[in-house]
Every structure is written in structure tokens, then in C-alpha cells.
Design an enzyme around this catalytic site. Structure first.
Site, short mmCIF file in Angstrom:
data_model
loop_
_atom_site.label_atom_id
_atom_site.label_comp_id
_atom_site.label_asym_id
_atom_site.label_seq_id
_atom_site.Cartn_x
_atom_site.Cartn_y
_atom_site.Cartn_z
N LYS A 153 0.84 -1.20 0.00
CA LYS A 153 0.00 0.00 0.00
C LYS A 153 0.88 1.27 0.00
O LYS A 153 2.09 1.18 0.00
CB LYS A 153 -0.95 -0.05 1.19
CG LYS A 153 -1.79 -1.35 1.25
CD LYS A 153 -2.85 -1.42 0.16
CE LYS A 153 -3.46 -2.79 -0.08
NZ LYS A 153 -4.25 -3.36 0.99
C1 LIG Z 1 -5.19 -4.46 1.55
C2 LIG Z 1 -6.68 -4.37 1.59
C3 LIG Z 1 -7.44 -4.63 2.75
C4 LIG Z 1 -6.87 -5.28 3.98
O1 LIG Z 1 -5.78 -4.65 4.52
P1 LIG Z 1 -4.76 -5.51 5.43
O2 LIG Z 1 -3.91 -4.42 6.01
O3 LIG Z 1 -4.01 -6.40 4.51
O4 LIG Z 1 -5.55 -6.23 6.44
C5 LIG Z 1 -8.79 -4.37 2.72
N1 LIG Z 1 -9.40 -3.92 1.62
C6 LIG Z 1 -8.72 -3.68 0.48
C7 LIG Z 1 -9.46 -3.16 -0.72
C8 LIG Z 1 -7.34 -3.93 0.42
O5 LIG Z 1 -6.68 -3.74 -0.72
#
Ligand SMILES: *Cc1c(COP(=O)(O)O)cnc(C)c1O
Length: 402
Positions: A202
Site C-alpha cells: 500500500k
Molecule cells: C489491503 C486491503 C485490505 C486489507 O488490509 P490488510 O492491512 O491487509 O488487512 C482491505 N481492503 C482492500 C481493498 C485492500 O486492498
């Protein structure tokens, strides 16, 4: 030998020389020496878990996204789950969301014993289609989780109007959209609760981690309480007041984030504007490199939005190609380009199929799923990397064009 078989033979998939010698991943963290030093320093301090660094990270994060409150948690999934708990969503409730998302968005609804209701997406952004939401609302509907797919904010104005009209909680899954803007306002300042992920792919990372932002004081307090087992005070408050006593009125979780993660987050957050700008720069390079390839449609950004480009996802014009997406994916991987697919429609997964969701109910999402191919996009990519992706895509598309 015809020209067509010539270009096919050159494909790495068929034994030709790959464009790159090593795989270029689709996403990757961007960590500097300052990040590393900051984390080492906190290891020598008195606090290792939720303490002063988390407070600082939360207040800087709230500032960055223009929200009143920010609550740091152990993952983006935890942020989404806590948003539903804070909103008092439980068994018998229905929550509307998008089929084109990471499974975590819908899984959280199931954690609460509630029922996910998937509403089809818009063909240009692949975000939930506001025009199709109202027909899915029933007396049991309690909330909407709108997802900012690929970093492009969902169309919040009509969604907020529906939430107001039907008294629904609006949760925004902005795991892809830290640094994005909708009608000039930062994502994170608009919905009742916005959930961010701080996973390594991210925009900024804390290793694992997440953040929930809100402008509502009561929701903020509930998020904090449910992050810590549902306890009415945390150990720092008790240390300050010199009392041992605490109560637990409702069931919560351990979704806390450590000081190590928080310190990394503070250091990463400083770089956010630069990291988003670098993603936008790479997207501009892709746009000019791909402008002549008519066999793909490029992702768009609407004029009232500013995307923070978590993913770059062109869609293949399959009627102009002799290969399907999976073959093109394999051909790109053979060239050592870490192409990917985000996402298979969530209700297509076995778990959701067992829960009774029928394929064919989300024609826009399901058609797009056959066409989408994520290309590498992360701030540490250099110009040669971008050119490798462009060369590989041209090579693969020209081998498979009709
Ligand atoms: C990455 C992601 C999540 C979950 O995040 P984590 O930190 O991996 O638990 C939820 N929704 C979307 C759309 C994502 O891309």
C-alpha cells in the site's frame, strides 16, 4: 514463416528471451535509512506497544487526511472490522459492498454475523455503482462499505445521499486510496469511518497495520475501546490515575499496533506526498507508452477526483486479441513482469459460493474481471523498469493481436 508466428516465437512464454532477467513485482514497499533508524531508536525506548509513538502517528495521520480522529490498528482488515463493530452491525443485518475488492472487505461483514450484499460496479472506475445501490436496500440494510478501487475514490456524493435517506452507516474502504481526493477533499475526511491499510504494497507501510479515521467522537471512542478488548480504560490511563480498576462492558479484540509499527508509520507518512507523486508520474509514463495500443483500454481518472494510484489496471479488448487474459498474464510473467489480477469477484470464491451467491448477478464486474490485468506500480520503480513493462506489453500484445 509468417510474421505472426515470428512474433510468437520471440515470446519468453515460447522459449524466447525475456524482456527482463529478474521479476519486477507488481507492488513493493519503499523503505529509507531514516525509516530503519527510527525503528531502531524506538527499540531502545520504554514503550514497545501502543504508547506515545502511536498517539503521534494517529494525530499526524488525522492531519494528513483532514479527519478529526485517527485510530491505529493492527491491519486494514482490523480497521474495517472495528468500523462495523463501532457501528453496532450484527447478526441479521445486511451490509452493501462491491464485488471488486480484496476479500477482507466482505469477510469483515461475515465476522459480525451480518450478510454482505454485493452491488455491481461502474464500468470506468470499477467502483460500486451508486445508481444500483437503492434497489439493494432492504429494511435489514444497516451500512455500506464503499471501496476506492485502485486508488480512485468512489462516487461519494450520491452514496452519502442514500446513506442519509435510509439512515445507513457509510464506511469507506480506502486501503487503495491514501492520498487521493474527492471533489477537492482528502479521502479519510468524508465517510463516517474510513479504513486504511498499511500493508507493504500500500502507499505507506508499517509492516502490517491499519488506520480508521472518523470525524465522530463517539465512533472514535468506540474504535479505541474495541481495539483493546472492549476495556473502558487502557494501561496508560490507569498508570496516570494510579488506579488498577477497569471494566469491560462489550466484547472487543486485541487489534493494537506496536510502537515499532507506529514509528515506521510516522517516518513513512512524511514521504506520502512524494510517494503519491511518484506513482502519478509512472502512470503518466504508462499513458504515453500505451497510447497507441488499441487492444487495451487504459484506466481513467474522473475530473472531480484525484487518484492516488495504488494499482494500474488496463482492460484488454478481448475481441481484438487471440488470447484470453490468463494467457496474456502468463506471457507477461514469462517476460518477468509481475502482472497480477485484482480482483476475482468476491462472491465467486468457494466460501461465498457455499453461502449461496450465484454467479451472473454482477455483469459489469464479471465482464471486467475477464479483461483486467494489473501492471507493476510502486514508487521505487525507475524509468528502465517502466520501459521494460511497456516493451513487454507491446511484445505480448503484438504477438496475440488479431
Ligand atoms: C489491503 C486491503 C485490505 C486489507 O488490509 P490488510 O492491512 O491487509 O488487512 C482491505 N481492503 C482492500 C481493498 C485492500 O486492498
Amino acid at each position: 514463416m509468417t510474421e505472426e508466428t515470428d512474433t510468437k516465437k520471440e515470446l519468453a512464454l515460447h522459449g524466447g528471451k525475456p524482456v527482463r532477467s529478474q521479476l519486477l513485482p507488481y507492488g513493493r514497499q519503499f523503505i529509507t535509512d531514516e525509516d530503519i533508524n527510527a525503528v531502531c531508536e524506538v527499540l531502545r525506548s520504554n514503550w514497545l506497544t501502543t504508547g506515545p509513538k502511536i498517539d503521534e502517528f494517529e494525530s499526524l495521520f488525522a492531519q494528513a487526511v483532514g479527519s478529526k480522529y485517527a485510530v491505529a490498528v493492527s491491519s486494514g482488515t482490523a480497521a474495517l472490522h472495528l468500523a462495523l463493530i463501532a457501528g453496532d452491525i450484527g447478526p441479521g443485518d445486511e451490509v452493501i459492498t462491491s464485488p471488486i475488492t480484496f476479500v477482507a472487505t466482505a469477510n469483515c461483514i461475515c465476522y459480525q454475523g451480518a450478510t454482505p450484499v454485493f452491488v455491481d460496479v461502474e464500468p470506468d472506475t470499477l467502483n460500486i455503482d451508486p445508481a444500483k445501490i437503492e434497489e439493494a436496500i432492504t429494511p435489514r440494510t444497516r451500512a455500506i462499505i464503499a471501496v476506492d478501487y485502485a486508488g480512485h475514490p468512489c462516487d461519494l456524493e450520491p452514496i452519502m445521499a442514500l446513506c442519509k435517506k435510509h439512515s445507513l452507516l457509510l464506511i469507506q474502504d480506502s486501503a487503495h486510496a491514501l492520498g487521493a481526493h474527492y471533489q477537492g477533499k482528502p479521502v479519510g475526511s468524508l465517510a463516517d469511518v474510513t479504513a486504511f491499510s498499511l500493508h507493504p504494497v500500500k502507499h505507506i507501510t508499517t509492516g502490517e497495520g491499519g488506520m480508521a479515521t472518523t470525524n465522530n467522537e463517539e465512533l472514535a471512542q468506540r474504535l479505541k475501546r474495541f481495539r483493546n478488548h472492549g476495556l473502558t480504560s487502557d494501561h496508560r490511563q490507569r498508570q496516570k490515575s494510579g488506579a488498577w480498576h477497569y471494566d469491560m462492558e462489550e466484547l472487543g479484540y486485541n487489534y493494537r499496533l506496536t510502537e515499532l509499527n507506529g514509528t515506521l508509520g510516522i517516518s513513512q507518512l512524511e514521504k506520502l506526498p512524494k510517494l503519491v507523486a511518484r506513482r502519478q508520474e509512472i502512470v503518466a509514463q504508462y499513458e504515453s507508452a500505451f497510447s497507441k495500443i488499441t487492444e487495451i483500454d487504459l484506466p481513467i481518472c474522473r475530473t472531480d477526483c484525484n487518484s492516488s494510484w495504488h494499482l494500474y489496471v488496463p482492460q484488454l479488448n478481448l475481441d481484438q486479441l487471440t488470447a484470453d487474459r490468463d494467457l496474456i498474464f502468463q506471457a507477461m510473467r514469462a517476460e518477468n513482469i509481475g502482472a497480477n489480477v485484482h480482483y476475482a469477484p468476491v462472491p465467486w470464491f468457494s466460501y461465498y459460493q457455499k453461502r449461496g451467491y450465484q454467479k451472473g448477478n454482477w455483469p459489469v464486474a464479471e465482464t471486467a474481471f475477464q479483461r483486467i490485468l494489473s501492471l507493476p506500480l510502486w514508487p521505487g520503480m525507475n524509468t528502465d523498469d517502466v520501459q521494460d513493462v511497456a516493451r513487454a506489453l507491446e511484445k505480448v500484445i503484438s504477438a496475440f493481436k488479431k
